[in-house]
Design a protein around this motif. Structure first.
Motif: not given
Length: 141
Positions: A83, A100, A134
Motif C-alpha cells: 500500500y 496510509q 487515510k
C-alpha cells in the motif's frame, strides 16, 4: 456510526472527518498527535494546549510504498498487498502528516504537489465496525 480504530486521533464524521491535534495556546504551534505536556517550540515555554481539528486537505509532499506486512496490532487483509504511504503538508498548519493512502491508489497514481484530502475507510477484518483515516487524491485538483 462506526467507531474509530484508535480513540482520540480523528473524528468519525463521514462527511467531514478531521485529524484531532492540539495547538499551543501561547505560540500557536500545531501538533499531531496531540501534545499535552510542554510546547516543543524552543522559543516557547507554555504547557497549555487547545484541542483542534486539523485541516482536512493538503499538498502531497512525498510518498512511498509499504511492501511488507506490519506487525500487530496492524490489521491486514490476506493475502497482504502493498500500500502507499503519503506525507501530506496540511493547508492551514503547514505541517507534514504521514498516513496510509486509500485502498486502490498506489504510488503509480501519485505525484508530488497533488491535492489530498482526509477520508475514512473501514478497517479490514473487523466487520465494518471500525474505521481509520487515510489520504485520498482529490480528482481534478
Amino acid at each position: 456510526m462506526n467507531a474509530p480504530i484508535i480513540e482520540g486521533l480523528f473524528s468519525v464524521d463521514a462527511a467531514e472527518p478531521a485529524l484531532l491535534g492540539s495547538r499551543c495556546s501561547a505560540c500557536g504551534t500545531y501538533y499531531f498527535p496531540k501534545q499535552s505536556n510542554y510546547c516543543r517550540n524552543p522559543d516557547c515555554d507554555s504547557e497549555r494546549f487547545d484541542e483542534v481539528p486539523l485541516s482536512r486537505s493538503g499538498t502531497l509532499w512525498s510518498f512511498t510504498n509499504a511492501c511488507y506486512q506490519p506487525p500487530a496490532p496492524y490489521v491486514a487483509e490476506e493475502p497482504f498487498e502493498p500500500y502507499a504511504i503519503a506525507a501530506v503538508k496540511l493547508e492551514r498548519e503547514q505541517m507534514i502528516v504521514l498516513g496510509q493512502v486509500v485502498k486502490g491508489v498506489g504510488v503509480d497514481d501519485l505525484a508530488a504537489g497533488m491535492t489530498m484530502r482526509l477520508v475514512l475507510e473501514d478497517v479490514p477484518g473487523v466487520d465494518g465496525e471500525r474505521v481509520t483515516w487515510k489520504w485520498q487524491p482529490v480528482e481534478g485538483a
